[in-house]
Structures are given as structure tokens and as C-alpha cells.
Design a protein around this motif. Structure first.
Motif, PDB file in Angstrom:
ATOM      1  N   PHE A  43     -12.462 -21.761  -6.215  1.00 30.44           N
ATOM      2  CA  PHE A  43     -12.421 -23.232  -6.089  1.00 30.44           C
ATOM      3  C   PHE A  43     -11.816 -23.791  -7.437  1.00 30.44           C
ATOM      4  N   ILE A  44     -10.880 -24.925  -6.866  1.00 31.06           N
ATOM      5  CA  ILE A  44     -10.072 -25.774  -8.038  1.00 31.06           C
ATOM      6  C   ILE A  44     -10.355 -27.187  -7.779  1.00 31.06           C
ATOM      7  N   GLN A  45     -10.260 -27.916  -8.879  1.00 33.01           N
ATOM      8  CA  GLN A  45     -10.139 -29.398  -8.296  1.00 33.01           C
ATOM      9  C   GLN A  45      -8.872 -29.913  -8.586  1.00 33.01           C
ATOM     10  N   GLY A  46      -8.427 -30.767  -7.699  1.00 29.88           N
ATOM     11  CA  GLY A  46      -7.294 -31.645  -7.526  1.00 29.88           C
ATOM     12  C   GLY A  46      -7.517 -33.045  -7.942  1.00 29.88           C
ATOM     13  N   VAL A  47      -6.498 -33.381  -8.902  1.00 30.36           N
ATOM     14  CA  VAL A  47      -6.723 -34.989  -9.414  1.00 30.36           C
ATOM     15  C   VAL A  47      -5.666 -35.733  -8.748  1.00 30.36           C
ATOM     16  N   VAL A  48      -6.053 -36.472  -8.039  1.00 31.76           N
ATOM     17  CA  VAL A  48      -4.923 -37.552  -7.447  1.00 31.76           C
ATOM     18  C   VAL A  48      -4.850 -38.861  -8.056  1.00 31.76           C
ATOM     19  N   ALA A  49      -4.040 -39.062  -8.879  1.00 29.59           N
ATOM     20  CA  ALA A  49      -4.050 -40.560  -9.849  1.00 29.59           C
ATOM     21  C   ALA A  49      -3.072 -41.468  -8.817  1.00 29.59           C
ATOM     22  N   LYS A  50      -3.651 -42.514  -8.658  1.00 30.73           N
ATOM     23  CA  LYS A  50      -2.851 -43.504  -7.943  1.00 30.73           C
ATOM     24  C   LYS A  50      -1.458 -43.978  -8.515  1.00 30.73           C
ATOM     25  N   PRO A  83     -14.727 -24.925 -14.562  1.00 32.02           N
ATOM     26  CA  PRO A  83     -15.276 -23.547 -14.314  1.00 32.02           C
ATOM     27  C   PRO A  83     -14.082 -22.713 -14.570  1.00 32.02           C
ATOM     28  N   LEU A  84     -13.138 -22.886 -13.816  1.00 33.79           N
ATOM     29  CA  LEU A  84     -11.907 -21.988 -13.650  1.00 33.79           C
ATOM     30  C   LEU A  84     -11.118 -22.279 -14.882  1.00 33.79           C
ATOM     31  N   GLY A  85     -11.228 -23.266 -15.612  1.00 34.92           N
ATOM     32  CA  GLY A  85     -10.167 -23.448 -16.633  1.00 34.92           C
ATOM     33  C   GLY A  85      -8.969 -23.894 -16.461  1.00 34.92           C
ATOM     34  N   PHE A  86      -8.982 -24.263 -15.162  1.00 37.17           N
ATOM     35  CA  PHE A  86      -7.488 -25.090 -14.852  1.00 37.17           C
ATOM     36  C   PHE A  86      -7.656 -26.078 -13.522  1.00 37.17           C
ATOM     37  N   GLU A  87      -6.990 -27.234 -13.650  1.00 42.98           N
ATOM     38  CA  GLU A  87      -6.889 -28.030 -12.496  1.00 42.98           C
ATOM     39  C   GLU A  87      -5.709 -28.353 -11.963  1.00 42.98           C
ATOM     40  N   HIS A 128     -20.341 -18.022  -0.665  1.00 39.28           N
ATOM     41  CA  HIS A 128     -18.907 -17.283  -1.181  1.00 39.28           C
ATOM     42  C   HIS A 128     -19.067 -16.468  -2.234  1.00 39.28           C
ATOM     43  N   ALA A 129     -19.803 -16.796  -3.421  1.00 36.59           N
ATOM     44  CA  ALA A 129     -20.147 -16.035  -4.345  1.00 36.59           C
ATOM     45  C   ALA A 129     -20.962 -14.564  -4.005  1.00 36.59           C
ATOM     46  N   ILE A 130     -21.850 -14.959  -3.238  1.00 36.45           N
ATOM     47  CA  ILE A 130     -22.654 -13.681  -2.742  1.00 36.45           C
ATOM     48  C   ILE A 130     -21.516 -12.536  -2.058  1.00 36.45           C
ATOM     49  N   MET A 131     -20.958 -13.187  -1.296  1.00 34.33           N
ATOM     50  CA  MET A 131     -20.095 -12.389  -0.686  1.00 34.33           C
ATOM     51  C   MET A 131     -18.982 -11.595  -1.580  1.00 34.33           C
ATOM     52  N   LYS A 132     -18.588 -12.380  -2.450  1.00 32.11           N
ATOM     53  CA  LYS A 132     -17.740 -11.586  -3.437  1.00 32.11           C
ATOM     54  C   LYS A 132     -18.367 -10.279  -4.288  1.00 32.11           C
ATOM     55  N   VAL A 133     -19.679 -10.789  -4.617  1.00 43.09           N
ATOM     56  CA  VAL A 133     -20.482  -9.912  -5.344  1.00 43.09           C
ATOM     57  C   VAL A 133     -20.727  -8.410  -4.283  1.00 43.09           C
ATOM     58  N   ARG A 134     -21.010  -8.850  -3.134  1.00 37.65           N
ATOM     59  CA  ARG A 134     -21.173  -7.501  -2.137  1.00 37.65           C
ATOM     60  C   ARG A 134     -20.088  -6.788  -2.083  1.00 37.65           C
ATOM     61  N   ASN A 253     -16.421  -8.044 -13.256  1.00 34.84           N
ATOM     62  CA  ASN A 253     -15.551  -8.496 -12.292  1.00 34.84           C
ATOM     63  C   ASN A 253     -16.055  -9.853 -11.506  1.00 34.84           C
ATOM     64  N   CYS A 254     -17.266 -10.139 -11.705  1.00 35.27           N
ATOM     65  CA  CYS A 254     -17.766 -11.502 -11.023  1.00 35.27           C
ATOM     66  C   CYS A 254     -18.387 -12.213 -11.797  1.00 35.27           C
ATOM     67  N   LYS A 255     -17.773 -12.674 -13.054  1.00 37.23           N
ATOM     68  CA  LYS A 255     -18.452 -13.489 -13.973  1.00 37.23           C
ATOM     69  C   LYS A 255     -18.426 -14.971 -13.551  1.00 37.23           C
ATOM     70  N   ILE A 256     -17.609 -15.376 -12.737  1.00 34.38           N
ATOM     71  CA  ILE A 256     -17.665 -16.880 -12.113  1.00 34.38           C
ATOM     72  C   ILE A 256     -18.810 -16.930 -11.146  1.00 34.38           C
ATOM     73  N   GLU A 257     -18.809 -15.775 -10.309  1.00 35.32           N
ATOM     74  CA  GLU A 257     -19.615 -15.756  -9.117  1.00 35.32           C
ATOM     75  C   GLU A 257     -21.178 -15.582  -9.516  1.00 35.32           C
ATOM     76  N   LEU A 258     -21.300 -14.737 -10.907  1.00 36.27           N
ATOM     77  CA  LEU A 258     -22.791 -14.805 -11.219  1.00 36.27           C
ATOM     78  C   LEU A 258     -22.893 -16.157 -11.875  1.00 36.27           C
ATOM     79  N   ASP A 259     -22.140 -16.633 -12.331  1.00 32.94           N
ATOM     80  CA  ASP A 259     -22.283 -18.110 -13.143  1.00 32.94           C
ATOM     81  C   ASP A 259     -22.750 -18.979 -11.835  1.00 32.94           C
ATOM     82  N   THR A 260     -22.035 -18.894 -10.847  1.00 35.81           N
ATOM     83  CA  THR A 260     -22.475 -19.803  -9.587  1.00 35.81           C
ATOM     84  C   THR A 260     -23.782 -19.611  -9.285  1.00 35.81           C
TER      85      THR A 260
END
Length: 431
Positions: A43-50, A83-87, A128-134, A253-260
Motif C-alpha cells: 500500500f502507498i499513498q499518492g499525493v495529488v497537489a492541484k 508506514p512504508l516510508g515513501f509516498e 492482505h496482511a494475513i495472506m502474506k503471513v500465510r 519478513n512480515c514486519k509491515i503485515e504484523l504491524d497492520t
RNA sequence: UCCAGCGUAGCUCAGUGGUAGAGCAAUCGGCUGUUAACCGAUUGGUCGCAGGUUCGAAUCCUGCCGCUGGAGCCA
């Protein structure tokens, strides 16, 4: 076009990239819009500035609907708020297909509604996080057994008879014969171990039990290792190493997922071999001391009993040496006390219940034949299994790990139905 | 299969005998750092189904259907 995935944006810092994605959610104001994007890898956030895009792009952005598919182009920048560190600083948006009236909104929903929309529910962040952990559990399982010199062997799914003779099987036709869906590949894995030494299987298993609890599925996946020349004690050591490896791999290997999933990882960090062991005899005594008056020697444990035992430890606990009467016919009696079997159940912490059942197998021809008679097994259907004790029988052990219960425990989720993409439950065959 | 609870707007719920409600979603408008964003407006109903009691039933009763939680069985 410099296309990439959300998981890879860290390698494209300050570059302009294009990502194929779905609009997970959106927040906008008069002159800025925030697009919550997902592409399966993350997941990532996109920022659209007018001020930064042509007017028609900004107007398009304002009217985007949930789950619309897009190509989004923008510059990758670091942002500590993500959470990803990037946008993504968006410069262009191209709609692939506009989604109308997506049923799963950002607010809360009931279980029935979500299960009816399981094909869409899988897109949500938690699922999504559960499937990645699986997936990480499966990946690290293959890694562990390959490192230990195991060969993966695939037992049949259509079988002519029950493996254990206890649980209800799904019946089907095999041309003119009766057939059943596999409830365990174990007997076949014993044959494979006599051919390849150390083997493991990973496949679906089917139980036509009318179970209706948070720990049961009608169709679930098991990992069943079987080891020639390995006794019960050696098998327990392998089991605790295996489970520890899986837990540590997920942590790594699933730090983001466990956090989610908001999993308390301090509890998982303690999961290192060796695991505590308690005999069945001592477990019965422990329960009586705890005030349980509904269990006696010779009874199997119920869910409240397992939970009470598990709560006494902060690691998974082996319960060993069950009475032979309440266990499968192929388990080897303890030479020091033939009333109990060389077997163990591994109970997960935090009330998640039994995740492994295993034993040393009977390797004596005469004893196995005697067990056939006691359990009134169809001699013909099991003739091949008996032969394994006739042609070079050796001590051997094995176990079965329930994948979904393991996923539930490691993910810290309440109900097993969320641990498999499309759960088969008592009253649910769709979607 | 057994025990308990619940079925009201697309979703989550309030309404327990007297005019069918709220929040979210959707639609329109406003807002330059939002995090389930927020603010204003609009739209939205076979109250699970069938029968009964009553002047009057979403509300009380009976049956059925569906779902949820738990038990047993198991991994």
C-alpha cells in the motif's frame, strides 16, 4: 515508461515511476487529494497537489471511486509519516476501469456480509496482511525442510478408505467405486519415507465434521513430515525447531503485515526451541488442581482444557504420552508403559489450540495386524500399509501441522475463516 | 447435532404497542497534509418469511428460514 510495484519503490527514490494500482480509499480537499493505492505488493499513498498537475487530472482525481483501477505516475519521495516510508507525488493518473458502488466501504461490516463478499474482502489491508503471513509460513516451511534434507512428496487426494477410521469423510464416486476425499496423507507419507528417508507433504485435507467453531474448517491445509530412523524424542526436537523457524521467519519478513494486524510481537519473539513438555498424566493432574472436575484419565481434552494448559506457558507446549485408546491405531505404545502412546500434541499459546499432532509409528508387523483387528479396519484397503512392516520395517515418526491454525496464532486473529482465501465452512461453499 | 443470541435503508445499528430514525456509503457543494479525514445539503424502507393476538404490530405470540457465538469432534 518506468513501471514498478509498490514493494519496489524504495529502489526508485526521487525517480518518476508508473504503478498499476487500485484506489483503496481517497481523501481530498479543494487543492490537494490523497489517494490510498494498493497493487497487491503493498500500500502507498499518492499525493495529488492541484498546483502540480493539469486541471483535468486534478478534477479526475476528485471524482475517483473506491477500487477503480489506475495507472498512477509520480515521483517517489521519502516520508516518515508513511508506514512504508515513501509516498508518491502524483503527476498523472490514467483510469483503466471505473468501479461503481464497491460494496465494502471503509466503515465496519458484519461477518456474514464480508463472507458473502470474500472475493472482494481479500483486497482489504488486514486480509492482505494475513495472506502474506500465510505465504511466509508456507515459504519458510519449504525452506526449513529443504535445509533438513527432506523431499516433498504429494500424497493422493482421492482415496479408497479412511486414514484413521475416526472422522467423517467426504464421499464421492470413482467411476463405479466408492471414494473419499483425503483426511490425511499420513499413511502414504509413511510409504514415501521408506523410499526417500525424510519426506514432507503440503496439501488440502477434508473433514465432513459438522464442526462450528473458530478453530475448524471443512477444507484445510496440512504439512505432514514423516521421518525414517527417527524416534519420538527426535521428532519432538524437529517439531520445535520447525515451528521456531517459521515464527522467526514471519517476524523477520512480515514486519509491515504484523504491524497492520496489530500483533503483539513480543509474544512471538519468545518462540524459540526448546518447548516445554508435559505428560498426559501430569496434564490431567494439573487440570484437576486448577479446579476442572469434568475430566478424568482416559478422556480427551476439550477446548477449555487445552487453553488452561497453554496459559501456563509462554511458548507452545507439548502434551505427550496420551492413552492409546484415544489416539490413532498406528501410534506406537510406550515400551515402558504400553497403556500410553509415544505421541504428542503441540498446543499453541494464547488459546489457539492444537497445531500439531504427531507420534512414533508402530513398526512391528504383528502388533500392527493386531491393531487392524481391534479397530475393525478393512484389511484389503490397508494391505499395502501393513506390507511396510514386512519389507524392511524401521523405527519412524511423523507429525501433521494444521496450516490455518498456525496462521491464526502467528497473525493473532480471532477466527480461522480469515486464514484461508476461500474458507469452506459448515454452511458456506460460496464464493 | 445441541445450547444461547440476532434478522429494521447498500453497510453498521437505534427504535420494545400509537407518524420509519441516525452514522457511513452514493450524489452535489466547501476545504493544501489527510490517516475509518472533516463540514453543509440531497437521495435512500416488502422492518427475514408465513400465520396469529390487538382499534392499531418493527415491537407481543407460534412456526419456518437465515446468520452469529459457544459445545462436541478434531488439525
Amino acid at each position: 515508461m518506468n513501471t514498478t510495484t509498490i514493494a519496489q519503490v524504495k529502489n526508485h527514490l526521487e525517480e518518476t515511476v508508473t504503478i498499476g494500482a487500485w484506489l483503496h480509499n481517497k481523501r481530498s480537499s479543494g487543492k490537494i487529494a490523497f489517494l490510498q493505492l494498493r497493487d497487491g505488493t503493498g500500500f502507498i499513498q499518492g499525493v495529488v497537489a492541484k498546483a502540480a498537475v493539469p486541471e483535468e487530472i486534478f478534477n479526475l482525481t476528485k471524482n475517483l471511486t473506491q477500487e477503480t483501477s489506475l495507472y498512477v505516475t509520480g515521483k517517489v519521495v521519502e516520508d516518515t509519516r508513511s508506514p512504508l516510508g515513501f509516498e508518491l507525488q502524483v503527476s498523472n493518473v490514467e483510469v483503466i476501469q471505473e468501479a461503481e458502488d464497491y460494496p465494502i466501504t471503509p466503515k465496519e461490516h458484519g461477518t456474514e456480509f464480508l463472507m458473502d463478499h470474500r472475493h472482494l474482502w481479500l483486497r482489504s489491508k488486514k486480509q492482505h496482511a494475513i495472506m502474506k503471513v500465510r505465504n511466509e509460513i508456507i515459504r519458510s516451511t519449504y525452506e526449513f525442510f529443504n535445509e533438513q534434507g527432506f523431499v516433498k512428496v504429494d500424497p493422493p487426494i482421492l482415496t479408497g478408505a479412511s486414514a484413521e477410521g475416526t472422522t467423517e469423510l467426504f464421499h464421492t464416486k470413482y467411476f463405479d467405486e466408492d471414494a473419499y476425499l483425503s483426511q490425511s496423507g499420513q499413511l502414504y507419507m509413511e510409504a514415501a519415507a521408506m523410499a526417500l528417508g525424510r519426506v514432507f507433504s503440503f496439501g488440502p485435507t477434508f473433514r465432513a465434521e459438522k464442526s462450528k467453531t473458530r478453530r475448524h474448517l471443512i477444507e484445510f491445509w496440512m504439512i505432514e513430515p514423516e521421518m525414517a530412523f527417527m524416534n519420538h524424542e527426535q521428532s519432538l526436537e524437529l517439531q520445535e525447531q520447525y515451528v521456531s523457524h517459521v515464527v522467526q521467519s514471519v517476524l523477520k519478513n512480515c514486519k509491515i503485515e504484523l504491524d497492520t494486524l496489530e500483533r503483539d510481537t513480543s509474544k512471538l519473539e519468545k518462540i524459540e526451541a526448546p518447548f516445554p513438555r508435559i505428560t498426559y498424566d501430569d496434564a490431567i493432574q494439573f487440570l484437576k488442581d486448577q479446579g476442572f472436575d469434568d475430566i478424568d484419565w482416559g478422556d480427551d481434552f476439550g477446548a477449555p482444557h487445552e487453553t488452561a494448559i497453554a496459559e501456563a506457558y509462554d511458548k507452545p507446549v507439548f502434551i505427550t504420552h496420551f492413552p492409546v485408546e484415544i489416539k490413532a491405531f498406528y501410534m506406537k505404545p510406550d515400551p515402558d508403559n504400553p497403556k500410553v502412546a509415544l505421541c504428542a500434541d503441540l498446543i499453541a499459546p494464547e488459546g489457539y489450540g492444537e497445531i500439531i499432532g504427531g507420534s512414533e509409528r508402530i513398526d512391528d508387523f504383528e502388533l500392527m495386524k493386531q491393531r487392524y483387528n481391534e479397530h475393525e479396519l478393512d484389511g484389503q484397503a490397508y494391505e499395502w500399509y501393513l506390507q511396510l512392516r514386512k519389507y524392511g520395517s524401521v523405527p519412524h515418526s511423523g507429525f501433521g501441522l494444521g496450516l490455518e491454525r498456525t496462521v491464526a496464532w502467528i497473525s493473532g486473529i480471532e477466527h480461522i475463516r480469515e486464514t484461508i482465501p476461500f474458507p469452506r465452512l459448515l454452511n458456506r461453499l460460496y464464493p
